[in-house]
Design an enzyme around this catalytic site. Structure first.
Site, mmCIF file in Angstrom:
data_model
loop_
_atom_site.group_PDB
_atom_site.id
_atom_site.type_symbol
_atom_site.label_atom_id
_atom_site.label_comp_id
_atom_site.label_asym_id
_atom_site.label_seq_id
_atom_site.Cartn_x
_atom_site.Cartn_y
_atom_site.Cartn_z
ATOM 1 N N PHE A 375 0.791 -1.223 0.000
ATOM 2 C CA PHE A 375 0.000 0.000 0.000
ATOM 3 C C PHE A 375 0.828 1.281 0.000
ATOM 4 C CE2 PHE A 375 -1.971 -3.196 2.973
ATOM 5 C CZ PHE A 375 -2.659 -3.861 1.975
ATOM 6 N N CYS A 376 1.974 1.261 -0.658
ATOM 7 C CA CYS A 376 2.866 2.432 -0.708
ATOM 8 C C CYS A 376 3.206 2.930 0.696
ATOM 9 C CB CYS A 376 2.255 3.554 -1.548
ATOM 10 S SG CYS A 376 2.131 3.166 -3.304
ATOM 11 N N ALA A 377 3.318 1.982 1.623
ATOM 12 C CA ALA A 377 3.736 2.291 2.995
ATOM 13 C C ALA A 377 4.589 1.131 3.472
ATOM 14 C CB ALA A 377 2.522 2.498 3.890
#
Length: 427
Positions: A375-377
């Site tokens: 999740f781009c984290a």
């Protein structure tokens, strides 16, 4: 033309994609369950209708003297005022239209005074985690906290210990995690930053679609968010807040619209006087339809009342979390614990299953759209999954989770279908 609709009711917050059918691998189709709002929310029907009403009148923004140009300029600037009201900005704050939250935070990173030290939690979305070092600033990455109070303590300690006491400093925080949905103590973090002479920027990409955001009440210096997460299409975003660092910086883009005067110098070069207002960072032809769509979404959400939307989302969120908690193989991801306040975002894993493949099966067998990966984290998800911080697993590898997110327009049946499908697939 008119540019405002009747006061919004729950019916006017229908999403345009309601009723779309999705094909099933075994044949036939089913109503598509869009449960990936945290990536891009569906378009509000009201937003689409307002944009369609304006579309015949579309024209160039600023400097044009024709009827459509003057009308489009008026709507563009009115959209800026609508966003400022939606965010409860201070009178002197600027509202700059950008392409996205990522673009907004990169703009701010480019505008920071030389020598600014940036403090950012490792839990941030990459849009908030990465711009600062990319633009050459010295960055202190803060460890993930285990509670809201711990987050404030970590920030306070780091800010107090910074070697450049009295120099410019910036704390970057999220309002709501795009992984866990948990709300962060923004007002308390802002107070901590200001106690130590630092400024604070709020990544509200996941917060603004679900809860009111008041720049004045939270006392943040800047806030950034994206239209595509706020039920508004057409690729626009916002950076709103204090004007001084923005007005004192070189323009984010050099070009038409960002200038006041351009003339030749005696030595043969070119001299430029840049604009001092929002135009300084809005070079080129503005995305007037994108800005207008954001303003339409802001009006719709304001008139519908966040209280109504929050009640709807929290009821469905409780249904989701209670249902998943009854599946033995499921583990919900959380930083602050199960009782933490959160928006309609939840991530989980299913033991002994390839979670990326589960997302595919949810789509092909049940017509459900969720997100899988990190999740781009990635630093946050690695920590939540118990992986080494130095792990280099890619987001499409075995180190994955599933994320469910929803909001206005989500029917109860979509959530119950998801819970039943996960139960089936978990074995």
């Amino acid at each position: 033309m008119t540019t405002s609709c009747a006061p919004a009711t729950p019916a006017t917050l229908d999403v345009l994609s309601a009723g779309v059918r999705a094909p099933l691998a075994g044949g036939g189709d089913i109503e598509y369950a869009a449960l990936d709002y945290a990536a891009s929310a569906p378009v509000l029907r009201r937003v689409w209708e307002e944009v369609a009403e304006y579309a015949p009148y579309y024209g160039s923004v600023h400097r044009g003297t024709g009827h459509l140009s003057r009308l489009s300029t008026e709507l563009f600037e009115r959209s800026r005022a609508t966003v400022a009201a939606f965010l409860d900005c201070r009178p002197a704050d600027q509202v700059v239209f950008t392409r996205s939250t990522t673009d907004s935070l990169n703009l701010l990173a480019a505008a920071l005074p030389a020598g600014t030290r940036v403090f950012v939690f490792e839990t941030e979305h990459h849009a908030a985690l990465l711009p600062w070092a990319h633009h050459g600033h010295q960055v202190t990455y803060l460890d993930a906290p285990h509670s809201p109070e711990h987050a404030v303590a970590i920030a306070e300690s780091a800010l107090a210990a910074r070697p450049e006491a009295g120099g410019p400093a910036l704390l970057c925080v999220t309002g709501a995690s795009n992984v866990t949905g948990e709300l962060w103590p923004v007002a308390e973090l802002a107070a901590a930053a200001h106690r130590h002479g630092a400024r604070i920027v709020l990544d509200a990409a996941q917060l603004a679609p679900h809860r009111p955001v008041s720049v004045r009440r939270l006392d943040v210096d800047w806030v950034a968010f994206s239209g595509h997460k706020l039920y508004a299409p057409f690729g626009a975003g916002v950076l709103a807040g204090r004007a001084d660092w923005l007005s004192g910086a070189e323009p984010y883009l050099a070009g038409g619209g960002a200038t006041r005067v351009v003339n030749r110098r005696a030595d043969g070069g070119v001299h430029v006087q840049w604009a001092e207002d929002e135009a300084r960072h809005e070079a080129g032809s503005p995305n007037v339809i994108g800005a207008f769509a954001i303003a339409a979404a802001c009006r719709a959400l304001t008139e519908a009342s966040h209280e109504t939307l929050v009640a709807h989302e929290q009821r469905l969120l409780a249904l989701l979390r209670e249902g998943l908690s009854e599946i033995p193989a499921v583990r919900e991801l959380s930083l602050f614990g199960p009782e933490a306040d959160r928006v309609a975002v939840a991530s989980f894993t299913v033991a002994d299953r390839d979670n990326g493949q589960l997302a595919v099966e949810l789509s092909e067998r049940f017509g459900i759209g969720v997100r899988s990966g990190m999740f781009c984290a990635q630093p946050l998800v690695r920590r939540l999954l118990g992986a080494s911080a130095e792990s280099t697993e890619e987001c499409d590898g075995p180190l994955q989770a599933l994320r469910v997110s929803f909001g206005a327009g989500t029917p109860e049946e979509h959530v119950t279908r998801l819970v039943e499908a996960v139960s089936t697939l978990a074995g």
